[in-house]
Design a protein around this motif. Structure first.
Motif, PDB file in Angstrom:
ATOM      1  N   MET A 148      38.268 -11.090  14.722  1.00  0.00           N
ATOM      2  CA  MET A 148      39.321 -10.084  14.570  1.00  0.00           C
ATOM      3  C   MET A 148      40.663 -10.797  14.650  1.00  0.00           C
ATOM      4  O   MET A 148      40.875 -11.586  15.549  1.00  0.00           O
ATOM      5  N   CYS A 149      41.569 -10.437  13.776  1.00  0.00           N
ATOM      6  CA  CYS A 149      42.808 -11.214  13.756  1.00  0.00           C
ATOM      7  C   CYS A 149      43.978 -10.530  14.425  1.00  0.00           C
ATOM      8  O   CYS A 149      43.791  -9.820  15.383  1.00  0.00           O
ATOM      9  N   GLY A 150      45.196 -10.772  13.926  1.00  0.00           N
ATOM     10  CA  GLY A 150      46.366 -10.434  14.727  1.00  0.00           C
ATOM     11  C   GLY A 150      47.091  -9.161  14.331  1.00  0.00           C
ATOM     12  O   GLY A 150      47.246  -8.849  13.153  1.00  0.00           O
TER      13      GLY A 150
ATOM     14  N   ALA B   4      39.577 -12.196   6.646  1.00  0.00           N
ATOM     15  CA  ALA B   4      38.838 -11.291   5.767  1.00  0.00           C
ATOM     16  C   ALA B   4      37.401 -11.074   6.224  1.00  0.00           C
ATOM     17  O   ALA B   4      36.706 -12.023   6.561  1.00  0.00           O
ATOM     18  N   THR B   5      36.989  -9.823   6.246  1.00  0.00           N
ATOM     19  CA  THR B   5      35.564  -9.534   6.418  1.00  0.00           C
ATOM     20  C   THR B   5      35.038  -8.773   5.201  1.00  0.00           C
ATOM     21  O   THR B   5      33.882  -8.887   4.854  1.00  0.00           O
ATOM     22  N   HIS B   6      35.894  -7.985   4.561  1.00  0.00           N
ATOM     23  CA  HIS B   6      35.466  -7.202   3.404  1.00  0.00           C
ATOM     24  C   HIS B   6      36.485  -7.411   2.289  1.00  0.00           C
ATOM     25  O   HIS B   6      37.594  -6.894   2.362  1.00  0.00           O
ATOM     26  N   GLY B   7      36.083  -8.131   1.273  1.00  0.00           N
ATOM     27  CA  GLY B   7      37.022  -8.448   0.192  1.00  0.00           C
ATOM     28  C   GLY B   7      37.617  -9.823   0.438  1.00  0.00           C
ATOM     29  O   GLY B   7      37.961 -10.169   1.564  1.00  0.00           O
ATOM     30  N   GLU B   8      37.752 -10.597  -0.641  1.00  0.00           N
ATOM     31  CA  GLU B   8      38.198 -11.989  -0.485  1.00  0.00           C
ATOM     32  C   GLU B   8      39.630 -12.070   0.072  1.00  0.00           C
ATOM     33  O   GLU B   8      40.380 -11.103  -0.020  1.00  0.00           O
TER      34      GLU B   8
ATOM     35  N   LEU C  14      50.522 -15.485  17.135  1.00  0.00           N
ATOM     36  CA  LEU C  14      49.092 -15.173  16.985  1.00  0.00           C
ATOM     37  C   LEU C  14      48.385 -16.122  16.020  1.00  0.00           C
ATOM     38  O   LEU C  14      47.192 -15.982  15.783  1.00  0.00           O
ATOM     39  N   GLU C  15      49.128 -17.094  15.476  1.00  0.00           N
ATOM     40  CA  GLU C  15      48.529 -17.981  14.468  1.00  0.00           C
ATOM     41  C   GLU C  15      47.339 -18.750  15.009  1.00  0.00           C
ATOM     42  O   GLU C  15      46.439 -19.121  14.270  1.00  0.00           O
ATOM     43  N   TYR C  16      47.342 -18.985  16.334  1.00  0.00           N
ATOM     44  CA  TYR C  16      46.261 -19.758  16.935  1.00  0.00           C
ATOM     45  C   TYR C  16      44.902 -19.125  16.672  1.00  0.00           C
ATOM     46  O   TYR C  16      43.867 -19.769  16.767  1.00  0.00           O
ATOM     47  N   ARG C  17      44.877 -17.831  16.344  1.00  0.00           N
ATOM     48  CA  ARG C  17      43.584 -17.155  16.148  1.00  0.00           C
ATOM     49  C   ARG C  17      42.957 -17.509  14.811  1.00  0.00           C
ATOM     50  O   ARG C  17      41.778 -17.232  14.596  1.00  0.00           O
ATOM     51  N   GLY C  18      43.754 -18.129  13.916  1.00  0.00           N
ATOM     52  CA  GLY C  18      43.244 -18.424  12.586  1.00  0.00           C
ATOM     53  C   GLY C  18      43.341 -17.174  11.718  1.00  0.00           C
ATOM     54  O   GLY C  18      43.208 -16.060  12.219  1.00  0.00           O
ATOM     55  N   TYR C  19      43.629 -17.329  10.424  1.00  0.00           N
ATOM     56  CA  TYR C  19      43.780 -16.185   9.525  1.00  0.00           C
ATOM     57  C   TYR C  19      43.906 -16.701   8.104  1.00  0.00           C
ATOM     58  O   TYR C  19      44.067 -17.904   7.890  1.00  0.00           O
ATOM     59  N   ASP C  20      43.804 -15.780   7.148  1.00  0.00           N
ATOM     60  CA  ASP C  20      43.891 -16.229   5.755  1.00  0.00           C
ATOM     61  C   ASP C  20      45.057 -15.606   5.000  1.00  0.00           C
ATOM     62  O   ASP C  20      45.383 -16.010   3.898  1.00  0.00           O
ATOM     63  N   SER C  21      45.677 -14.572   5.571  1.00  0.00           N
ATOM     64  CA  SER C  21      46.809 -13.943   4.894  1.00  0.00           C
ATOM     65  C   SER C  21      47.620 -13.170   5.935  1.00  0.00           C
ATOM     66  O   SER C  21      47.149 -12.964   7.060  1.00  0.00           O
TER      67      SER C  21
END
Ligand code: GLU
Length: 458
Positions: free
Chosen positions: A1-3, A76-80, A24-31
């Motif tokens: 779960m992201c930020g 992302a969990t649903h959709g790229e 919150l970047e430390y949590r990792g994310y794609d967008s």
């Protein structure tokens, strides 16, 4: 779960949102993305694939005025991962915007019903269903935003922390949670919102941790109000946080690996969410339903992977052989790709990779495909190369893993392999009903058992 970050008060919101997202970047994310009600009353959504710095650059020529807003970093969990699928998401009329952490299990059913009623969707996410449902209820039932949110939440199955903005009310943010954390910071005539306290603690140490099924009505100039889905007013406890930022960014752990070890029970719940039905004692993997014929025809399974994923593959071999009675070979992808392995169309190749980008595993996938095998991916990063190149597969849904030594991705991979072996074994009739039910119900208890091993219940 992201930020998640949010703010309502007297200050300009944009710098607060960006700073919060960076924290919150430390949590990792794609967008990443923001939604703000600008000084001219517009509800603007700005979002991009990539880093928060890319979002800042994207916003350089945009109207970033305003004193209320919500922001999100997505995993992302649903959709790229893409700017369309990034949060916030607008409702169809663009009057409402939402950010969401978590997974909505029954999004496909809800989406089908809304689409049949003429609602137009823009993204592939489960999240968009929530905002479209809120607007649908708001307009059809002619109710206020809080009522529409309350009604919508009762229809959702899954995990969520959400924040909602309505262009017609610049003095309010509505936030709610279920199985995904959400914290409200209380300042002087201002409120902050965060998926953890990290983006909040530099402004205030007074926080309210929302409980499951709590809905917060955060109104400018008023006290914080928290209700449940029946609209009963609750009395949330205001806590004082005394953590420093360094501590809190790693969830209070000295390093990411430890944090990720402790995240495992929650990650496994997410991994099984929507796939195991405890009451019906059933495992459903959509890939097994959609590709039943190809999977049942397998004369042999070859698992290709590297490193920790290869070790998960060794366990997968035991599970698939014993529950499905299919011979399984486990290959190091880096060896496999440089040999001239015997593969043909009667083989099913399972490629395991956390990132979905492991170069040797990707090369092995393409080699297997060129030789006519049916290829199944078991990956974590949505929309990465291996899930795109394989015929089908299952995501492990354990969220970003920052530690180099794999922990939660490993347990997620083993869990998916077990669910696959169970679903396939049942289809093949190689497992008795008794055995099946026993393993399914034991699997459901794993997160709780892990919690007690990790002493998370104490
Ligand atoms: N399920 C949502 C999505 O895929 C939210 C993901 C998140 O928690 O960042 O967009």
């Amino acid at each position: 779960m992201c930020g998640i970050v949010g703010y309502i008060g007297k200050r300009q919101v944009f710098p607060i949102l960006i700073k919060g997202l960076k924290r919150l970047e430390y949590r990792g994310y794609d967008s990443a993305g923001v939604a703000m009600i600008n000084d001219n009353g517009d509800l603007s959504v700005y979002k991009t694939k990539g880093k928060v710095a890319d979002l800042e650059q994207f916003c350089e020529d945009k109207n970033i005025t305003g004193t209320v807003g919500i922001a999100h970093t997505r995993w992302a969990t649903h959709g790229e991962p893409s700017s369309v699928n990034a949060h916030p998401h607008y409702s169809e009329s663009k009057n409402i915007a939402i950010i969401h952490n978590g997974i909505i299990e029954n999004y496909a059913d809800l989406k089908k019903k809304l689409v049949a009623d003429g609602v137009k969707f823009r993204s592939d996410t489960d999240t968009e269903v929530i905002v479209q449902l809120i607007e649908y209820i708001q307009t059809r039932k002619n109710v206020d935003l809080l009522t529409a949110v309350r009604f919508a939440l009762t229809q959702l199955i899954g995990a969520y922390a959400i924040a909602v903005l309505d262009k017609r009310d610049k003095d309010q943010i509505i936030a709610a949670r279920k199985q995904s954390p959400l914290v409200i910071g209380i300042g002087e005539d201002e409120f902050f919102l965060g998926s953890d306290a990290t983006p909040i603690i530099e402004y205030t140490d007074k926080v309210v941790y929302l409980d499951d099924d709590n809905i917060a009505v955060i109104r400018r100039g008023e006290d914080l109000k928290v209700v449940n889905t029946l609209n009963d007013t609750l009395n949330p406890e205001v806590c004082t946080v005394d953590l420093d930022l360094g501590q809190i960014e790693k969830g209070g752990f000295p390093h990411f690996m430890l944090k990720e070890i402790f995240e495992q029970p929650e990650c496994l719940e997410n991994c099984m969410r929507g796939r195991i039905n405890v009451e019906a004692n059933n495992v459903t993997l959509s890939a097994v339903i959609d590709y039943r014929r190809q999977l049942l025809a397998a004369k042999r399974v070859i698992i290709v992977a590297c490193g920790t994923s290869w070790h998960a593959g060794l366990i997968g071999k035991q599970l698939i052989e014993s529950l499905c009675r299919i011979p399984v070979e486990v290959e190091y992808a880096s060896e496999f790709r440089y040999r001239n392995p015997v593969i043909d169309s009667s083989d099913v190749v399972i490629a395991i990779s956390q990132s979905g980008e492991t170069a040797d595993t990707l090369a092995a996938v393409n080699l297997a495909k060129d030789n006519g095998a049916f290829v199944y991916g078991v990956c974590n990063a949505i929309g990465s190369s291996i899930p795109r190149d394989t015929d089908t597969g299952s995501y492990i849904h354990v969220g970003p893993e920052i530690g180099v030594a794999s922990t939660k991705a490993f347990t997620g991979q083993v869990t998916v392999l077990l669910m696959l072996a169970l679903a396939l074994g049942k289809e093949k009739g190689t497992i008795t009903n008794e055995q099946y039910s026993k393993i399914v119900s034991e699997l459901c208890t794993v997160p709780e058992k892990m919690k007690s091993l990790l002493k998370l219940n104490d």
